[in-house]
Enzyme design. Structure first.
Site, mmCIF file in Angstrom:
data_model
loop_
_atom_site.group_PDB
_atom_site.id
_atom_site.type_symbol
_atom_site.label_atom_id
_atom_site.label_comp_id
_atom_site.label_asym_id
_atom_site.label_seq_id
_atom_site.Cartn_x
_atom_site.Cartn_y
_atom_site.Cartn_z
ATOM 1 C CE LYS A 96 -2.047 -1.076 3.886
ATOM 2 N NZ LYS A 96 -1.334 -2.350 4.167
ATOM 3 N NE ARG A 125 -4.443 -1.072 9.952
ATOM 4 C CZ ARG A 125 -3.404 -0.442 9.470
ATOM 5 N NH1 ARG A 125 -3.539 0.644 8.813
ATOM 6 N NH2 ARG A 125 -2.191 -0.877 9.681
ATOM 7 N NE ARG A 166 7.233 -3.302 6.287
ATOM 8 C CZ ARG A 166 5.910 -3.150 6.304
ATOM 9 N NH1 ARG A 166 5.325 -2.389 5.382
ATOM 10 N NH2 ARG A 166 5.183 -3.739 7.222
ATOM 11 N NE ARG A 170 6.301 -1.040 10.297
ATOM 12 C CZ ARG A 170 5.152 -0.979 9.617
ATOM 13 N NH1 ARG A 170 5.130 -0.437 8.412
ATOM 14 N NH2 ARG A 170 4.047 -1.454 10.136
ATOM 15 N NE ARG A 224 1.674 -4.908 11.372
ATOM 16 C CZ ARG A 224 2.766 -4.947 10.603
ATOM 17 N NH1 ARG A 224 3.854 -5.555 11.047
ATOM 18 N NH2 ARG A 224 2.765 -4.393 9.428
HETATM 19 P P1 ADP Z 1 1.214 -1.757 7.409
HETATM 20 O O1 ADP Z 1 1.962 -0.808 6.514
HETATM 21 O O2 ADP Z 1 2.007 -2.972 7.712
HETATM 22 O O3 ADP Z 1 -0.176 -2.031 6.900
HETATM 23 P P2 ADP Z 1 0.797 0.527 9.085
HETATM 24 O O4 ADP Z 1 2.091 1.224 8.945
HETATM 25 O O5 ADP Z 1 -0.342 1.011 8.267
HETATM 26 O O6 ADP Z 1 1.039 -1.031 8.806
HETATM 27 O O7 ADP Z 1 0.333 0.504 10.597
HETATM 28 C C1 ADP Z 1 1.216 0.176 11.647
HETATM 29 C C2 ADP Z 1 0.461 0.228 12.965
HETATM 30 O O8 ADP Z 1 -0.030 1.565 13.204
HETATM 31 C C3 ADP Z 1 -0.789 -0.646 13.039
HETATM 32 O O9 ADP Z 1 -0.476 -1.975 13.419
HETATM 33 C C4 ADP Z 1 -1.618 0.083 14.107
HETATM 34 O O10 ADP Z 1 -1.126 -0.184 15.404
HETATM 35 C C5 ADP Z 1 -1.324 1.546 13.797
HETATM 36 N N1 ADP Z 1 -2.298 2.118 12.836
HETATM 37 C C6 ADP Z 1 -2.037 2.595 11.595
HETATM 38 N N2 ADP Z 1 -3.158 3.036 11.002
HETATM 39 C C7 ADP Z 1 -4.172 2.827 11.894
HETATM 40 C C8 ADP Z 1 -5.587 3.060 11.873
HETATM 41 N N3 ADP Z 1 -6.203 3.609 10.795
HETATM 42 N N4 ADP Z 1 -6.295 2.702 12.968
HETATM 43 C C9 ADP Z 1 -5.712 2.172 14.049
HETATM 44 N N5 ADP Z 1 -4.391 1.912 14.129
HETATM 45 C C10 ADP Z 1 -3.608 2.248 13.070
HETATM 46 P P1 ADP Z 2 2.243 -1.839 3.199
HETATM 47 O O1 ADP Z 2 2.248 -0.341 3.202
HETATM 48 O O2 ADP Z 2 0.993 -2.400 2.579
HETATM 49 O O3 ADP Z 2 2.526 -2.434 4.544
HETATM 50 P P2 ADP Z 2 4.844 -1.655 1.810
HETATM 51 O O4 ADP Z 2 4.606 -0.721 0.674
HETATM 52 O O5 ADP Z 2 5.578 -1.175 2.981
HETATM 53 O O6 ADP Z 2 3.409 -2.334 2.222
HETATM 54 O O7 ADP Z 2 5.556 -2.974 1.211
HETATM 55 C C1 ADP Z 2 5.886 -4.075 2.071
HETATM 56 C C2 ADP Z 2 7.259 -4.616 1.655
HETATM 57 O O8 ADP Z 2 7.164 -5.244 0.364
HETATM 58 C C3 ADP Z 2 8.362 -3.559 1.520
HETATM 59 O O9 ADP Z 2 9.591 -4.156 1.890
HETATM 60 C C4 ADP Z 2 8.340 -3.218 0.032
HETATM 61 O O10 ADP Z 2 9.621 -2.778 -0.418
HETATM 62 C C5 ADP Z 2 7.991 -4.564 -0.604
HETATM 63 N N1 ADP Z 2 7.191 -4.456 -1.830
HETATM 64 C C6 ADP Z 2 6.285 -3.515 -2.174
HETATM 65 N N2 ADP Z 2 5.729 -3.776 -3.375
HETATM 66 C C7 ADP Z 2 6.305 -4.945 -3.809
HETATM 67 C C8 ADP Z 2 6.167 -5.761 -4.998
HETATM 68 N N3 ADP Z 2 5.297 -5.436 -5.966
HETATM 69 N N4 ADP Z 2 6.919 -6.884 -5.083
HETATM 70 C C9 ADP Z 2 7.774 -7.226 -4.085
HETATM 71 N N5 ADP Z 2 7.953 -6.517 -2.964
HETATM 72 C C10 ADP Z 2 7.233 -5.380 -2.815
#
Ligand code: ADP
Ligand code: ADP
Ligand code: ZN
Length: 214
Positions: free
Chosen positions: A18, A90, A129, A162, A173
């Site tokens: 994302k 979320r 990551r 992270r 998660r």
């Molecule tokens: P990912 O990129 O792996 O989807 P995020 O970076 O979006 O994870 O979120 C990391 C953490 O931040 C979540 O596990 C949660 O604790 C918190 N968080 C982020 N966005 C929200 C939201 N919209 N509502 C509640 N908690 C959130």
């Molecule tokens: P999210 O915001 O949904 O948690 P991220 O954008 O942080 O996801 O991506 C999660 C991990 O996967 C990161 O290490 C990123 O560099 C990698 N990644 C993102 N897009 C791709 C893809 N199309 N193929 C392989 N790895 C990817």
């Protein structure tokens, strides 16, 4: 001033890509990207009041309470500009609050990009990551490695994993995603704004699919 016509949500499991795609798309459409995860991590790193309130939830892989998150969103959304939301809403309560916030200004969500990625791939993407705490850049040791080992291309800082990308927290998660977030797919599908995107393949390919779906 004319309103930007894009008000987009990125939806998908943790690690689906994302943040990666939202960043690209925001540049392309010239709208601002609002990532609740990034905002929260920055607040934790700086030790602000918001960070102190959010930290323990994030460490456990739980959702931060809605009232905290909604405060962030109220502040970040500017109705004139258009936006991409990454990581919000979320759960159903957050989605309802967003609807109310927008409809009071005569606005709506134009597209929801659902990045569909199977669990095995998510586990791999998250395990490798690495992030830069200084500038927010996101890498992957296998799929998108930095030029120099464990060093940020942009700012030269040391890359880290992270805290919540450790295996036990990732499991939690994913559980939270299944229990609270996944229900949003249907809601937006029924509204006719959901675009289901195959998130497998390299970043360019996924980006092309998103572009075509808009
Ligand atoms: P990912 O990129 O792996 O989807 P995020 O970076 O979006 O994870 O979120 C990391 C953490 O931040 C979540 O596990 C949660 O604790 C918190 N968080 C982020 N966005 C929200 C939201 N919209 N509502 C509640 N908690 C959130
Ligand atoms: P999210 O915001 O949904 O948690 P991220 O954008 O942080 O996801 O991506 C999660 C991990 O996967 C990161 O290490 C990123 O560099 C990698 N990644 C993102 N897009 C791709 C893809 N199309 N193929 C392989 N790895 C990817
Ligand atoms: Zn950096």
């Amino acid at each position: 001033m004319e309103r930007n016509r894009y008000r987009i949500i990125f939806l998908g499991p943790p690690g689906a890509g994302k943040g990666t795609q939202a960043e690209r798309l925001a540049e392309d459409l010239k709208v601002k990207k609002i990532s609740t995860g990034d905002i929260l991590r920055e607040a934790v790193a700086k030790g602000t009041e918001l960070g102190q309130r959010a930290k323990s939830y994030m460490e456990r892989g739980e959702l931060v309470p809605d009232e905290i998150i909604l405060g962030i969103i109220e502040e970040a959304i500017n109705d004139e500009e258009g936006f991409i939301l990454d990581g919000f809403p979320r759960n159903i309560n957050q989605a309802k609050a967003l609807d109310e916030m927008l409809s009071s200004k005569g606005l709506n969500i134009t597209h929801v990009i659902f990045l569909d990625v199977p669990d095995e791939e998510i586990i791999k993407r998250i395990a490798y990551r690495r992030v830069c705490l200084k500038c927010g850049a996101v890498y992957n040791l296998i799929f998108n490695p930095p030029k120099e080992d464990e060093i940020c291309n942009n700012c030269g800082s040391k890359l880290v994993q992270r805290e919540d990308d450790r295996e036990e927290v990732v499991r939690k998660r994913l559980e939270v995603y299944r229990g609270s977030t996944e229900a949003l797919i249907r809601i937006y599908e029924e509204r006719g704004v959901l675009r289901r995107i195959n998130g497998l393949g390299d970043r360019e390919e996924v980006f092309r699919r998103i572009r075509e779906a808009l």
